[in-house]
Design a protein around this motif. Structure first.
Motif, PDB file in Angstrom:
ATOM      1  N   ILE A 169       8.199   5.715   0.256  1.00  0.00           N
ATOM      2  CA  ILE A 169       9.250   4.770   0.613  1.00  0.00           C
ATOM      3  C   ILE A 169      10.288   4.552  -0.479  1.00  0.00           C
ATOM      4  O   ILE A 169      11.436   4.241  -0.183  1.00  0.00           O
ATOM      5  CB  ILE A 169       8.667   3.395   1.022  1.00  0.00           C
ATOM      6  N   LEU A 170       9.916   4.706  -1.738  1.00  0.00           N
ATOM      7  CA  LEU A 170      10.855   4.422  -2.824  1.00  0.00           C
ATOM      8  C   LEU A 170      11.309   5.673  -3.559  1.00  0.00           C
ATOM      9  O   LEU A 170      12.415   5.714  -4.083  1.00  0.00           O
ATOM     10  CB  LEU A 170      10.236   3.432  -3.820  1.00  0.00           C
ATOM     11  N   ASN A 171      10.469   6.671  -3.636  1.00  0.00           N
ATOM     12  CA  ASN A 171      10.834   7.928  -4.279  1.00  0.00           C
ATOM     13  C   ASN A 171      11.340   8.912  -3.233  1.00  0.00           C
ATOM     14  O   ASN A 171      11.126   8.729  -2.043  1.00  0.00           O
ATOM     15  CB  ASN A 171       9.623   8.530  -5.007  1.00  0.00           C
ATOM     16  N   SER A 172      11.938   9.957  -3.700  1.00  0.00           N
ATOM     17  CA  SER A 172      12.381  11.011  -2.793  1.00  0.00           C
ATOM     18  C   SER A 172      11.155  11.707  -2.196  1.00  0.00           C
ATOM     19  O   SER A 172      10.206  12.007  -2.921  1.00  0.00           O
ATOM     20  CB  SER A 172      13.227  12.024  -3.573  1.00  0.00           C
ATOM     21  N   PRO A 173      11.146  11.954  -0.888  1.00  0.00           N
ATOM     22  CA  PRO A 173       9.989  12.597  -0.262  1.00  0.00           C
ATOM     23  C   PRO A 173       9.651  13.970  -0.847  1.00  0.00           C
ATOM     24  O   PRO A 173       8.507  14.388  -0.819  1.00  0.00           O
ATOM     25  CB  PRO A 173      10.388  12.731   1.207  1.00  0.00           C
ATOM     26  N   ASP A 174      10.634  14.645  -1.421  1.00  0.00           N
ATOM     27  CA  ASP A 174      10.368  15.967  -1.997  1.00  0.00           C
ATOM     28  C   ASP A 174      10.157  15.911  -3.511  1.00  0.00           C
ATOM     29  O   ASP A 174      10.193  16.937  -4.178  1.00  0.00           O
ATOM     30  CB  ASP A 174      11.504  16.927  -1.646  1.00  0.00           C
ATOM     31  N   LEU A 175       9.880  14.738  -4.055  1.00  0.00           N
ATOM     32  CA  LEU A 175       9.662  14.586  -5.497  1.00  0.00           C
ATOM     33  C   LEU A 175       8.491  15.455  -5.968  1.00  0.00           C
ATOM     34  O   LEU A 175       8.569  16.097  -6.996  1.00  0.00           O
ATOM     35  CB  LEU A 175       9.424  13.113  -5.842  1.00  0.00           C
ATOM     36  N   ASP A 208       2.977   5.785  -3.033  1.00  0.00           N
ATOM     37  CA  ASP A 208       4.167   6.466  -3.529  1.00  0.00           C
ATOM     38  C   ASP A 208       4.091   6.698  -5.042  1.00  0.00           C
ATOM     39  O   ASP A 208       4.362   7.795  -5.526  1.00  0.00           O
ATOM     40  CB  ASP A 208       5.388   5.617  -3.181  1.00  0.00           C
ATOM     41  N   PHE A 209       3.704   5.684  -5.794  1.00  0.00           N
ATOM     42  CA  PHE A 209       3.734   5.775  -7.249  1.00  0.00           C
ATOM     43  C   PHE A 209       2.459   6.309  -7.880  1.00  0.00           C
ATOM     44  O   PHE A 209       2.500   6.876  -8.964  1.00  0.00           O
ATOM     45  CB  PHE A 209       4.090   4.411  -7.856  1.00  0.00           C
ATOM     46  N   PHE A 210       1.299   6.111  -7.239  1.00  0.00           N
ATOM     47  CA  PHE A 210       0.033   6.530  -7.833  1.00  0.00           C
ATOM     48  C   PHE A 210      -0.700   7.609  -7.041  1.00  0.00           C
ATOM     49  O   PHE A 210      -1.665   8.182  -7.541  1.00  0.00           O
ATOM     50  CB  PHE A 210      -0.905   5.323  -7.995  1.00  0.00           C
ATOM     51  N   GLY A 211      -0.311   7.854  -5.798  1.00  0.00           N
ATOM     52  CA  GLY A 211      -0.988   8.859  -4.983  1.00  0.00           C
ATOM     53  C   GLY A 211      -2.284   8.388  -4.358  1.00  0.00           C
ATOM     54  O   GLY A 211      -3.055   9.189  -3.838  1.00  0.00           O
ATOM     55  N   ILE A 212      -2.550   7.091  -4.401  1.00  0.00           N
ATOM     56  CA  ILE A 212      -3.766   6.537  -3.810  1.00  0.00           C
ATOM     57  C   ILE A 212      -3.549   6.371  -2.318  1.00  0.00           C
ATOM     58  O   ILE A 212      -2.585   5.730  -1.896  1.00  0.00           O
ATOM     59  CB  ILE A 212      -4.121   5.188  -4.460  1.00  0.00           C
ATOM     60  N   LYS A 213      -4.439   6.939  -1.517  1.00  0.00           N
ATOM     61  CA  LYS A 213      -4.312   6.846  -0.065  1.00  0.00           C
ATOM     62  C   LYS A 213      -5.075   5.626   0.444  1.00  0.00           C
ATOM     63  O   LYS A 213      -6.050   5.197  -0.167  1.00  0.00           O
ATOM     64  CB  LYS A 213      -4.838   8.111   0.590  1.00  0.00           C
ATOM     65  N   PHE A 214      -4.620   5.096   1.572  1.00  0.00           N
ATOM     66  CA  PHE A 214      -5.247   3.946   2.192  1.00  0.00           C
ATOM     67  C   PHE A 214      -5.669   4.333   3.605  1.00  0.00           C
ATOM     68  O   PHE A 214      -4.827   4.506   4.490  1.00  0.00           O
ATOM     69  CB  PHE A 214      -4.305   2.740   2.180  1.00  0.00           C
ATOM     70  N   LYS A 215      -6.977   4.474   3.768  1.00  0.00           N
ATOM     71  CA  LYS A 215      -7.553   4.906   5.044  1.00  0.00           C
ATOM     72  C   LYS A 215      -7.261   3.880   6.135  1.00  0.00           C
ATOM     73  O   LYS A 215      -7.532   2.694   5.966  1.00  0.00           O
ATOM     74  CB  LYS A 215      -9.059   5.068   4.873  1.00  0.00           C
ATOM     75  N   GLY A 216      -6.677   4.347   7.235  1.00  0.00           N
ATOM     76  CA  GLY A 216      -6.368   3.468   8.353  1.00  0.00           C
ATOM     77  C   GLY A 216      -4.987   2.839   8.290  1.00  0.00           C
ATOM     78  O   GLY A 216      -4.626   2.058   9.173  1.00  0.00           O
ATOM     79  N   HIS A 217      -4.206   3.158   7.275  1.00  0.00           N
ATOM     80  CA  HIS A 217      -2.859   2.597   7.166  1.00  0.00           C
ATOM     81  C   HIS A 217      -1.992   3.117   8.319  1.00  0.00           C
ATOM     82  O   HIS A 217      -2.022   4.306   8.617  1.00  0.00           O
ATOM     83  CB  HIS A 217      -2.235   2.968   5.822  1.00  0.00           C
ATOM     84  N   MET A 240       3.990   7.149 -11.635  1.00  0.00           N
ATOM     85  CA  MET A 240       3.302   6.157 -12.471  1.00  0.00           C
ATOM     86  C   MET A 240       2.012   6.680 -13.084  1.00  0.00           C
ATOM     87  O   MET A 240       1.364   5.977 -13.864  1.00  0.00           O
ATOM     88  CB  MET A 240       3.019   4.884 -11.674  1.00  0.00           C
ATOM     89  N   LEU A 241       1.621   7.891 -12.762  1.00  0.00           N
ATOM     90  CA  LEU A 241       0.442   8.480 -13.397  1.00  0.00           C
ATOM     91  C   LEU A 241       0.776   8.793 -14.849  1.00  0.00           C
ATOM     92  O   LEU A 241       1.872   9.241 -15.162  1.00  0.00           O
ATOM     93  CB  LEU A 241       0.000   9.739 -12.649  1.00  0.00           C
ATOM     94  N   GLU A 243       0.832  -1.205   0.000  1.00  0.00           N
ATOM     95  CA  GLU A 243       0.000   0.000   0.000  1.00  0.00           C
ATOM     96  C   GLU A 243       0.865   1.253   0.000  1.00  0.00           C
ATOM     97  O   GLU A 243       0.527   2.246  -0.661  1.00  0.00           O
ATOM     98  CB  GLU A 243      -0.943  -0.007   1.203  1.00  0.00           C
ATOM     99  N   ARG A 244       1.976   1.218   0.714  1.00  0.00           N
ATOM    100  CA  ARG A 244       2.886   2.369   0.709  1.00  0.00           C
ATOM    101  C   ARG A 244       3.479   2.583  -0.681  1.00  0.00           C
ATOM    102  O   ARG A 244       3.615   3.715  -1.152  1.00  0.00           O
ATOM    103  CB  ARG A 244       3.991   2.175   1.743  1.00  0.00           C
ATOM    104  N   GLU A 245       3.828   1.502  -1.343  1.00  0.00           N
ATOM    105  CA  GLU A 245       4.365   1.585  -2.692  1.00  0.00           C
ATOM    106  C   GLU A 245       3.318   2.149  -3.662  1.00  0.00           C
ATOM    107  O   GLU A 245       3.619   3.001  -4.498  1.00  0.00           O
ATOM    108  CB  GLU A 245       4.810   0.188  -3.142  1.00  0.00           C
TER     109      GLU A 245
END
Length: 164
Positions: A132-138, A117-126, A143-144, A112-114
């Protein structure tokens, strides 16, 4: 265990939750209503179907379909009977959020974190949803399908070579 048996069991337990079904390459693939997705996965895991292994979670982006622009795809597996199933669920891009499966499958945490990171989809309750894989300031989700695949200054390649 057959595709027909599992589809019938899901339809019986959750009438109206399956929006479409297909069997590409023999794998049962279901599109599930977003609000029913976690209930269906929970049932698949805890029922006699014993589909208790989460193989993969990923996202998908269909920019041309604004009602179903972002989706999450889950691959699940019953190891005992070697039965696999693919579940898909879609939402609009604005406020794209799905319920987390980390309370059902510990392995969902990283996947879910991945996907976030790549699609911007949030997971409620995570418990720890962060990059985790890209730079936090990207500042974007790579992947969009809204970003060029190649450097615009190159003349020998363009996005048409990659199916866009």
């Amino acid at each position: 265990m057959t595709n027909e048996f599992v589809l019938e069991a899901i339809n019986r337990e959750f009438p109206g939750s399956v929006l479409s079904s297909s069997e590409p390459y023999g794998m049962l693939t279901l599109e599930i209503k977003k609000d029913d997705l976690k209930k269906v996965v929970h049932h698949l895991r805890d029922s006699s179907l014993e589909i208790n292994f989460l193989t993969d979670i990923t996202g998908i982006h269909y920019p041309e379909n604004k009602e179903k622009e972002l989706g999450v795809i889950y691959h699940l597996h019953n190891m005992k009977d070697n039965f696999r199933i693919r579940l898909k669920s879609f939402t609009q891009r604005e406020g794209a959020e799905f319920e987390t499966l980390t309370d059902l499958y510990a392995g969902a945490n990283w996947m879910e974190r991945e996907t976030f990171d790549f699609f911007g989809i949030k997971f409620k309750g995570h418990p720890d949803l962060r990059v985790i894989l890209n730079s936090p300031d990207l500042g974007y989700h790579p992947m969009l399908k809204e970003y060029r695949l190649e450097d615009g200054t190159r003349t020998d390649k363009d996005d048409k070579m990659f199916g866009r």
